[in-house]
Design an enzyme around this catalytic site. Structure first.
Site, short mmCIF file in Angstrom:
data_model
loop_
_atom_site.label_atom_id
_atom_site.label_comp_id
_atom_site.label_asym_id
_atom_site.label_seq_id
_atom_site.Cartn_x
_atom_site.Cartn_y
_atom_site.Cartn_z
N ASP A 28 0.85 -1.19 0.00
CA ASP A 28 0.00 0.00 0.00
C ASP A 28 0.89 1.24 0.00
O ASP A 28 1.91 1.30 0.69
CB ASP A 28 -0.91 -0.01 1.24
CG ASP A 28 -2.07 0.95 1.10
OD1 ASP A 28 -3.22 0.49 0.96
OD2 ASP A 28 -1.83 2.19 1.12
N ASN A 85 -12.77 -3.16 2.83
CA ASN A 85 -13.66 -2.01 3.00
C ASN A 85 -14.67 -2.02 1.85
O ASN A 85 -14.29 -2.15 0.69
CB ASN A 85 -12.85 -0.71 2.98
CG ASN A 85 -11.88 -0.62 4.14
OD1 ASN A 85 -12.18 -1.11 5.24
ND2 ASN A 85 -10.72 -0.02 3.92
N HIS A 98 -10.30 -5.18 -3.19
CA HIS A 98 -8.95 -5.47 -2.69
C HIS A 98 -9.03 -5.88 -1.23
O HIS A 98 -9.87 -5.39 -0.47
CB HIS A 98 -8.02 -4.26 -2.85
CG HIS A 98 -8.60 -2.97 -2.35
ND1 HIS A 98 -9.53 -2.26 -3.06
CD2 HIS A 98 -8.42 -2.29 -1.20
CE1 HIS A 98 -9.88 -1.19 -2.39
NE2 HIS A 98 -9.23 -1.19 -1.23
P1 5GP Z 1 -9.67 1.45 0.38
O1 5GP Z 1 -9.68 2.78 1.10
O2 5GP Z 1 -10.43 1.54 -0.93
O3 5GP Z 1 -10.08 0.29 1.22
O4 5GP Z 1 -8.15 1.16 0.06
C1 5GP Z 1 -7.47 1.72 -1.02
C2 5GP Z 1 -6.01 1.66 -0.68
O5 5GP Z 1 -5.27 1.89 -1.85
C3 5GP Z 1 -5.57 2.71 0.34
O6 5GP Z 1 -5.03 2.06 1.49
C4 5GP Z 1 -4.54 3.52 -0.41
O7 5GP Z 1 -3.45 3.93 0.39
C5 5GP Z 1 -4.11 2.58 -1.52
N1 5GP Z 1 -3.66 3.26 -2.72
C6 5GP Z 1 -4.27 4.32 -3.33
N2 5GP Z 1 -3.57 4.69 -4.41
C7 5GP Z 1 -2.50 3.84 -4.50
C8 5GP Z 1 -1.42 3.73 -5.43
O8 5GP Z 1 -1.30 4.46 -6.41
N3 5GP Z 1 -0.51 2.73 -5.19
C9 5GP Z 1 -0.61 1.89 -4.12
N4 5GP Z 1 0.34 0.97 -3.98
N5 5GP Z 1 -1.63 1.97 -3.23
C10 5GP Z 1 -2.56 2.93 -3.42
#
Ligand code: 5GP
Length: 112
Positions: A28, A85, A98
């Site tokens: 992440d 989430n 994810h």
């Molecule tokens: P969500 O909030 O949808 O459960 O998780 C999305 C996750 O994707 C977040 O923890 C965020 O830090 C991660 N994320 C967002 N953009 C990027 C990116 O460009 N690269 C990586 N490796 N992680 C990302």
């Protein structure tokens, strides 16, 4: 293409930890624990609420990928947390299913 499809296609860089035919695991970009990686299906399903019974094999594969990558990252002994989430109340920000795998510190309960 979603952000995570672009990472899987190597169009956007990420620290990739492991990969299978149907999934990819990468760190992440904003880690919430000393080890924090995502396990993502290469085929975009927006969120777990939009999965169907026919996706059950893929969902099992994603969980197995989370476990094998957690072991690879040295998390097996002390433990780790797997989080999905879903939707706005669930804290979802990227609309491509994810699994978060978090470890390397003690987790709190209840989650925020
Ligand atoms: P969500 O909030 O949808 O459960 O998780 C999305 C996750 O994707 C977040 O923890 C965020 O830090 C991660 N994320 C967002 N953009 C990027 C990116 O460009 N690269 C990586 N490796 N992680 C990302």
């Amino acid at each position: 293409m979603t952000l995570f499809e672009k990472i899987a296609a190597r169009e956007i860089p990420a620290q990739i930890l492991s990969e299978g035919d149907e999934w990819i695991a990468f760190r992440d970009i904003t880690p919430q624990a000393p080890i924090h990686f995502l396990v993502v299906p290469k085929r975009c399903i927006p969120r777990i609420n939009e999965t169907m019974p026919s996706d059950s094999q893929l969902l099992g594969t994603l969980l197995s990928a989370a476990v094998s990558t957690a072991r690879q990252e040295g998390l097996a002994e002390n433990g780790y947390r797997i989080v999905i989430n879903n939707g706005s109340d669930g804290g979802e920000t990227v609309p491509h299913l994810h699994l978060h795998v978090l470890g390397g510190r003690e987790m709190q309960w209840p989650p925020g």
